[in-house]
Design an enzyme around this catalytic site. Structure first.
Site: not given
Ligand code: C5P
Length: 304
Positions: A11, A145
């Site tokens: 993506k 995502d």
């Molecule tokens: O959701 P995901 O595991 O992909 O997120 C990885 C990291 O990215 C989270 O631990 C956080 O530090 C950051 N993140 C964030 N805000 C979001 C998505 C991700 O701060 N909306």
């Protein structure tokens, strides 16, 4: 023993507006996702026992990428099938064989997409019959995502990016993707964002971006590509500024850091521009690969 092969798309975020840090450690987002033809492939084979195994194979020229993918229980695709197995009370396991093409730690959701594909594949080989909405509810626990990668196409993500609504979008777009030789960690890019932007406004999607997608207006889309994480990625990886400049000088309509980076993505006015851009970008600093691809593409889908 049943085997199925699932396509896991990359993506990009055509628009990524980052708001305040929430109490749960995530940032409030408003983003426009697009799934690309560029994809990993996940082969899922059911097992009679309850083991879940994973192997990762990368293309020869990207041989060292697989090293960065965890092979144990930390692998997101393994966590995905374990989550589904628990929720559906399945006693069988699966073997997962992932063929990686999407850059690892590149801001293109490769690991999240493999997890979405593993959910689709395990649902199939175990004969569970869960629909996409039910899988998407589980998916949100795996990463912000992952739900979008089940849906595919073009979608708006709100909340921390996990709440998806479809976008009216016409036509297809060509992109050049520049893969960096070294990945960037998503949490470190968000931390840099917090340092640079301690009091961000509430996130919003530019209406011009939505109208460009509705009208298949490539030039207007290029004018309104936006990524609030770009300044943070550039601060951690200053050479990306040069990569973006090389792409623009070589005729791209627009260039942007993809998600948390370091992958850079260029929008093409015409596929005929791809060859010149590819040649120019191979000489960019830190460039490990240059890929010509298109979007939108479907979400994680069974191909055989
Ligand atoms: O959701 P995901 O595991 O992909 O997120 C990885 C990291 O990215 C989270 O631990 C956080 O530090 C950051 N993140 C964030 N805000 C979001 C998505 C991700 O701060 N909306």
């Amino acid at each position: 023993m049943t085997t199925t092969v699932v396509r896991a798309p990359a993506k990009i975020n055509l628009g990524l507006s980052v708001g305040p840090l929430r109490d749960d450690g995530f940032h409030e987002l408003a983003t426009v996702y697009m799934a690309l033809d560029l994809h990993d492939t996940v082969r899922v084979t059911s097992r009679d026992d309850e083991q879940v195994t994973v192997t990762v194979q990368a293309d020869a020229q990207e041989g060292d990428e697989a090293v960065a993918v965890p092979l144990g229980p930390d692998n997101l695709a393994v966590r995905a099938v374990e989550l589904l197995r628990g929720a559906a009370e399945v006693t069988n396991g699966v073997d997962l064989a992932i063929r990686k093409v999407i850059p690892v730690a590149g801001g293109m959701a490769g690991g999240s997409s493999d997890a979405a594909a593993a959910l689709v594949g395990a649902n199939h080989v175990w004969g569970l019959g869960w629909d996409r909405e039910a899988l998407a509810e589980l998916a949100a626990d795996l990463g912000s995502d992952v739900p979008f990668l089940l849906h595919g196409g073009v979608g708006i993500g709100t909340g921390r990016g996990e709440k998806i609504s479809p976008v009216l979008s016409r036509g297809r777009y060509g992109f050049i993707v520049v893969v960096a030789s070294e990945g960037l960690s998503t949490p470190s890019v968000y931390a840099e964002f917090d340092r640079l932007e301690p009091e961000p406004e509430a996130p919003r999607i530019a209406p011009e971006l939505m109208s460009a997608l509705r009208g298949h207006d490539t030039e207007r889309l290029g004018e309104h590509l936006a990524n609030d994480l770009e300044a943070a990625a550039l601060s951690l990886r200053p050479e990306l500024d040069r990569v973006l400049q090389i792409g623009l000088d070589a005729g791209a309509l627009a260039g942007i850091v993809s998600g948390s980076g370091p992958t850079c993505v260029f929008l093409l006015e015409d596929d005929a521009d791809a060859a010149m851009l590819t040649t120019a970008l191979w000489a960019a600093p830190g460039c490990a690969d240059v890929i010509h691809t298109h979007g939108p593409a479907a979400g994680a889908r069974i191909v055989s």
